[in-house]
Design an enzyme around this catalytic site. Sequence first.
Site, PDB file in Angstrom:
ATOM      1  N   HIS A 263       2.543 -13.782   8.918  1.00  0.00           N
ATOM      2  CA  HIS A 263       1.441 -14.490   9.577  1.00  0.00           C
ATOM      3  C   HIS A 263       0.137 -14.288   8.808  1.00  0.00           C
ATOM      4  O   HIS A 263      -0.563 -15.251   8.463  1.00  0.00           O
ATOM      5  CB  HIS A 263       1.302 -13.978  11.010  1.00  0.00           C
ATOM      6  CG  HIS A 263       0.166 -14.571  11.768  1.00  0.00           C
ATOM      7  ND1 HIS A 263       0.353 -15.513  12.760  1.00  0.00           N
ATOM      8  CD2 HIS A 263      -1.182 -14.374  11.696  1.00  0.00           C
ATOM      9  CE1 HIS A 263      -0.824 -15.865  13.254  1.00  0.00           C
ATOM     10  NE2 HIS A 263      -1.774 -15.181  12.626  1.00  0.00           N
ATOM     11  N   GLU A 264      -0.193 -13.036   8.538  1.00  0.00           N
ATOM     12  CA  GLU A 264      -1.452 -12.747   7.856  1.00  0.00           C
ATOM     13  C   GLU A 264      -1.433 -13.213   6.404  1.00  0.00           C
ATOM     14  O   GLU A 264      -2.440 -13.709   5.890  1.00  0.00           O
ATOM     15  CB  GLU A 264      -1.763 -11.251   7.938  1.00  0.00           C
ATOM     16  CG  GLU A 264      -1.915 -10.715   9.347  1.00  0.00           C
ATOM     17  CD  GLU A 264      -2.986 -11.426  10.160  1.00  0.00           C
ATOM     18  OE1 GLU A 264      -3.885 -12.068   9.566  1.00  0.00           O
ATOM     19  OE2 GLU A 264      -2.941 -11.339  11.403  1.00  0.00           O
TER      20      GLU A 264
END
Length: 198
Positions: A60-61
Amino acid sequence: MSYNIFHFSPDEIRDLTISTVAIALIFAWPGRGFLIFDDPTFFYRLIVAIIIVGSSFIFHELAHRTVARYFGAYSEFRAWFEGLVLALILKILVGFTFIAPGAVYIFKDYLTPRENGIIALSGPLSNVLLAILFYILSIFVPPFTLISSILHFGVYINLYLAAFNLLPIPPFDGSKVLSWNPIVWAVVSLPLFYWIFF
């Protein structure tokens, strides 16, 4: 100007590691209170959560980070340590899963609303894609087995992370996507909200 998407600073590696372990602990925690002392499976659930959360949260990051760097911005993840402590307290006291580990900080003189929206959307979309991957893999394993449970856990964590981050409240990703394109936000977010609440 472009930046190497594979470069990680020591501070970024530290923050990603701490955040991953903290989020895994939150997902593995067996509800409200200190039931871990009476739960012989907690340690094993924590290990599985670290593996699943490690892939889900970091992807995600890194999606945010990679897309931001594609648009010529320098970007690094920074943990929000107060938020991690608050999330652990909420889980222990009321059993609520609150996920706000930090954010990818973006450094560029100017980003268009479109660029900002796409950067914000890339994180939740990475979780949706991982959830689909875990679900497809689960089709090919016998049901009610350890591997099946782990894969379904991966589906749950990724859809939860995607939905939570698409809440249209600053500073969550959803507020930036909504500001850029309300139709895109609705198409991606509403099915995830329906999955969570219904």
